[in-house]
Scaffold this motif. Sequence first.
Motif, PDB file in Angstrom:
ATOM      1  N   ARG A 111      36.240  45.326  48.775  1.00  0.00           N
ATOM      2  CA  ARG A 111      37.373  45.633  49.656  1.00  0.00           C
ATOM      3  C   ARG A 111      38.701  45.346  48.960  1.00  0.00           C
ATOM      4  NH1 ARG A 111      34.301  42.982  53.556  1.00  0.00           N
ATOM      5  NH2 ARG A 111      35.674  41.154  53.480  1.00  0.00           N
ATOM      6  N   ILE A 112      38.761  44.244  48.213  1.00  0.00           N
ATOM      7  CA  ILE A 112      39.985  43.927  47.474  1.00  0.00           C
ATOM      8  C   ILE A 112      40.271  45.034  46.464  1.00  0.00           C
ATOM      9  CG2 ILE A 112      41.037  42.331  45.825  1.00  0.00           C
ATOM     10  CD1 ILE A 112      39.513  40.072  47.211  1.00  0.00           C
ATOM     11  N   GLY A 113      39.221  45.479  45.769  1.00  0.00           N
ATOM     12  CA  GLY A 113      39.389  46.561  44.818  1.00  0.00           C
ATOM     13  C   GLY A 113      39.900  47.820  45.475  1.00  0.00           C
ATOM     14  N   ARG A 114      39.327  48.172  46.625  1.00  0.00           N
ATOM     15  CA  ARG A 114      39.754  49.378  47.336  1.00  0.00           C
ATOM     16  C   ARG A 114      41.196  49.255  47.807  1.00  0.00           C
ATOM     17  NH1 ARG A 114      37.734  53.349  45.331  1.00  0.00           N
ATOM     18  NH2 ARG A 114      35.548  53.006  44.861  1.00  0.00           N
ATOM     19  N   SER A 115      41.574  48.052  48.249  1.00  0.00           N
ATOM     20  CA  SER A 115      42.953  47.833  48.679  1.00  0.00           C
ATOM     21  C   SER A 115      43.913  48.027  47.507  1.00  0.00           C
ATOM     22  CB  SER A 115      43.100  46.410  49.238  1.00  0.00           C
ATOM     23  OG  SER A 115      44.441  46.125  49.576  1.00  0.00           O
ATOM     24  N   TYR A 116      43.518  47.534  46.346  1.00  0.00           N
ATOM     25  CA  TYR A 116      44.344  47.707  45.142  1.00  0.00           C
ATOM     26  C   TYR A 116      44.445  49.186  44.769  1.00  0.00           C
ATOM     27  CZ  TYR A 116      45.618  47.663  40.205  1.00  0.00           C
ATOM     28  OH  TYR A 116      46.201  47.907  39.001  1.00  0.00           O
ATOM     29  N   VAL A 117      43.326  49.893  44.801  1.00  0.00           N
ATOM     30  CA  VAL A 117      43.312  51.314  44.467  1.00  0.00           C
ATOM     31  C   VAL A 117      44.246  52.092  45.388  1.00  0.00           C
ATOM     32  CG1 VAL A 117      41.898  53.407  44.518  1.00  0.00           C
ATOM     33  CG2 VAL A 117      41.034  51.355  43.373  1.00  0.00           C
ATOM     34  N   GLU A 118      44.151  51.820  46.682  1.00  0.00           N
ATOM     35  CA  GLU A 118      44.998  52.545  47.630  1.00  0.00           C
ATOM     36  C   GLU A 118      46.472  52.258  47.391  1.00  0.00           C
ATOM     37  OE1 GLU A 118      44.112  54.966  49.687  1.00  0.00           O
ATOM     38  OE2 GLU A 118      42.168  54.714  48.686  1.00  0.00           O
TER      39      GLU A 118
END
Length: 266
Positions: A82-89
């Motif tokens: 989830r942290i990775g996805r938040s960073y990607v977005e």
Amino acid sequence: QNQHSAEPLATQRPLSMAATAPAVEVAAAAAAGVAGPAAVVAAEVEMREAEEQDFEGLVELFEAHECLCVLGKEEGDSQLERIGRSYVEGVKQGEFSCWEACRRRYASEGSKLWVLERHGQVVGSVGAICPPAGSEDEERQRMRGGVESIELVRMYVHASCRRMGFGARLVRTLVDHARTLGARNVMLTTPCVNRGGIDFYQSQGFDTNEIFEVYDFEVPLSLMLLKLQLQPRQLRAEAGEALVRPADPAAADGGAEPCGPDSSEV
């Protein structure tokens, strides 16, 4: 960033070496310790500065290989993913929102973005960031007599091209560029959980400089700052120092994707 001193990333695609001299590229790969099928792939890959037509491929490469997302999936860690996805977005709303935004990120003098292309697909990337003209960092570096640091960002290698020496090739290109600018060091940040990437960077001569936490996500994220100290070319020549290369070129891309959030974005 200062648009007046900006240079376009590329205005015309150079003639592909893979198309004009495959035998030369295979020989070069063999000389670097890459043989067999990997040498054939190396001959098919062209490295050049990014162009507008590469933008979609750059975003796809980033989304598929951002290290926190990859590690979260591999380890079954939903929070890390989830942290990775938040960073990607966040990046897709900023630097990767459109080509113009991406171009602006690398518009300061000395900043560059390179891609590796194979059969029309972007299979690797790395970016160099210099402080923009007029910024506090640029003024501080100018007062010290030149470029202090180049920041390495957006370092990704497609999973299909791992362990073929492309990661080392990307790093060497950026380091050579930093030396032409007279930089004293190259720096980067990556999550502490990215052990494969950290091992790779250390194999390229980077040393741990600092560990710190950022608080932009649902839990604190520990990041590692790594630096590669550069010597002037003349001193290197006098010392007979070789370019930094991994002991095993076949392992030159490490395990997991080397890069994650960098210090300018988290």
